[in-house]
Scaffold this active site. Sequence first.
Site, PDB file in Angstrom:
ATOM      1  N   HIS A  47       0.624  -1.097   0.010  1.00 58.54           N
ATOM      2  CA  HIS A  47      -0.038   0.059   0.194  1.00 58.54           C
ATOM      3  C   HIS A  47       0.878   1.196   0.016  1.00 58.54           C
ATOM      4  O   HIS A  47       2.140   1.239   0.507  1.00 58.54           O
ATOM      5  CB  HIS A  47      -0.917  -0.064   1.349  1.00 58.54           C
ATOM      6  N   GLU A  81       0.940   4.220   1.609  1.00 56.57           N
ATOM      7  CA  GLU A  81       1.236   4.846   2.883  1.00 56.57           C
ATOM      8  C   GLU A  81       2.403   3.956   3.602  1.00 56.57           C
ATOM      9  O   GLU A  81       3.503   4.319   4.019  1.00 56.57           O
ATOM     10  CB  GLU A  81       0.080   4.884   3.898  1.00 56.57           C
ATOM     11  N   CYS A 137      -6.265   2.772   4.795  1.00 54.24           N
ATOM     12  CA  CYS A 137      -7.120   1.477   5.083  1.00 54.24           C
ATOM     13  C   CYS A 137      -6.997   1.106   6.692  1.00 54.24           C
ATOM     14  O   CYS A 137      -6.059   1.338   7.585  1.00 54.24           O
ATOM     15  CB  CYS A 137      -6.754   0.462   4.310  1.00 54.24           C
ATOM     16  N   CYS A 193      -2.477   0.265   7.235  1.00 51.12           N
ATOM     17  CA  CYS A 193      -2.099   1.420   6.861  1.00 51.12           C
ATOM     18  C   CYS A 193      -2.363   2.555   8.196  1.00 51.12           C
ATOM     19  O   CYS A 193      -1.393   3.334   8.733  1.00 51.12           O
ATOM     20  CB  CYS A 193      -2.302   2.448   5.779  1.00 51.12           C
TER      21      CYS A 193
HETATM   22 ZN   LIG Z   1      -3.352   0.714   3.324  1.00 52.46          ZN
END
Ligand SMILES: [Zn+2]
Length: 153
Positions: free
Chosen positions: A55, A57, A83, A93
């Site tokens: 992801h 981040e 998320c 994240c």
């Molecule tokens: Zn995430």
Amino acid sequence: MSAQETDRKRLREAIELAARCPVSPSAFSVGAIITDADDRVLATGYSRETDPHDHAEESALAKLAPDDPRLARATLYTSLEPCSTRASRPVTCTRHILDAGIPRVVFAWREPDLFVDCEGAETLRAAGREVVELDELAHLVRATNSHLPGIEP
Ligand SMILES: [Zn+2]
């Protein structure tokens, strides 16, 4: 440049980073930028940067030491709400941001309930973090995710 203009500029840059994501039919394309208290860029990341499960981040955070003292006054810009539930890896994240001690998050688009129910913004706020939503830029994020079902710019 005012703080608001700085936020908008950095968030636009994060959204532009999302264009580098390898496209996935089952995941969002997201870009993230972490800046210090003086608006210097500490790290950037985007979805699937080095692995299909990355992801944005977490990819940006992985480039910094967990005890980097600059994180305590940093801002994380991300095109999509961080998320709070994910299928790919156990640590979300939102959790990464909380663990890193980042006090401020700026994002453009609240995650639609396409894959999972996201409560990232609420969770960060409940933990005392400042969360800024610049939804006037959300259409740009939808444009970078128009490969997904039901997403239109
Ligand atoms: Zn995430």
